[in-house]
Enzyme design. Sequence first.
Site, PDB file in Angstrom:
ATOM      1  N   ARG A 175      -4.466   4.104  -1.830  1.00 52.41           N
ATOM      2  CA  ARG A 175      -3.718   5.177  -2.500  1.00 52.41           C
ATOM      3  C   ARG A 175      -3.385   4.775  -3.934  1.00 52.41           C
ATOM      4  O   ARG A 175      -3.485   5.585  -4.858  1.00 52.41           O
ATOM      5  CB  ARG A 175      -2.444   5.511  -1.729  1.00 52.41           C
ATOM      6  CG  ARG A 175      -2.699   6.192  -0.394  1.00 52.41           C
ATOM      7  CD  ARG A 175      -1.408   6.602   0.288  1.00 52.41           C
ATOM      8  NE  ARG A 175      -0.767   7.714  -0.388  1.00 52.41           N
ATOM      9  CZ  ARG A 175       0.458   8.173  -0.103  1.00 52.41           C
ATOM     10  NH1 ARG A 175       1.177   7.564   0.831  1.00 52.41           N
ATOM     11  NH2 ARG A 175       0.965   9.199  -0.756  1.00 52.41           N
ATOM     12  N   CYS A 233       7.170   4.358  -4.156  1.00 53.22           N
ATOM     13  CA  CYS A 233       6.155   4.477  -3.107  1.00 53.22           C
ATOM     14  C   CYS A 233       5.653   5.911  -3.130  1.00 53.22           C
ATOM     15  O   CYS A 233       5.487   6.478  -4.208  1.00 53.22           O
ATOM     16  CB  CYS A 233       6.742   4.082  -1.746  1.00 53.22           C
ATOM     17  SG  CYS A 233       8.161   5.075  -1.243  1.00 53.22           S
TER      18      CYS A 233
END
Length: 274
Positions: A175, A233
């Site tokens: 990611r 995050c």
Amino acid sequence: MPVLISSAALDAARASSTPPRLLDVRWSLAQPNSLAEHAAGHLPGAVYVDLDTELADIGDPVRGRHPLPSREAFEAAARRWGLEDGDSVAVYDAGHGFGAARAWWLLRHAGVEVRILDGGYAAWVLAGLPVETGEVTPAPGSATLGWGGMPVIEADDAAAWPAHGLLLDARAGERFRGEVEPMDPVAGHIPGAINAPTSENVAASGLFLSGAELEERFAGLGVTADADVAVYCGSGVTAAHQIAALEIAGVRAALYPGSWSEWANQGREVATGA
């Protein structure tokens, strides 16, 4: 205040004259609501906490998927859990501590003494300690919470952070690199960020690495005790786990609560690759 408490130490604390309040924060992206799992088995007296509705203020995507709740909303949730002024708290989830760390961070932010059960429910059961079934509904508490006990940054701060400190991206490497993005509209990372996946804070057992192991891990990323460190995050949940791990390693870090889900919805500059 230590970040963690072991199953054995928590079991002993339960038998003391001032037992901690127990909060069950089992949560995952795949299954955000785990009330059924709570009802099937939980630590005796533990109250189920819904992360999406009690540990976040979900609304405008421009603010991210899990923006921080207001002090007033969080205080109302804490009172529903039966929290009184002066109570200590122990939080746990299924095992790795990702959901529990969000509750830990918010309670610390609100000035409450709190620790994470190391290894969570899985470690408790493995130790052969008692569990109960059903849903716990405590008498409402009357706690008055503070706010602002933990450092927080906003998107503009995150953009400028790499110029003077270390901005850690706690998501998985694929990611971070922009190879996949299952949740948010844009793939990649904040320019200048360093990838430090939260999953590497714990051992295969689900227990946190030791302080020395975490110190070594973060030192390998350039993190020192006096460094300016901030963490993000996907939506500000697992970043709290990174902050807990950093604290165990002796490093204080700021949280960017909006995280990638806010950044990606604001049309900001994106970087890809390692």
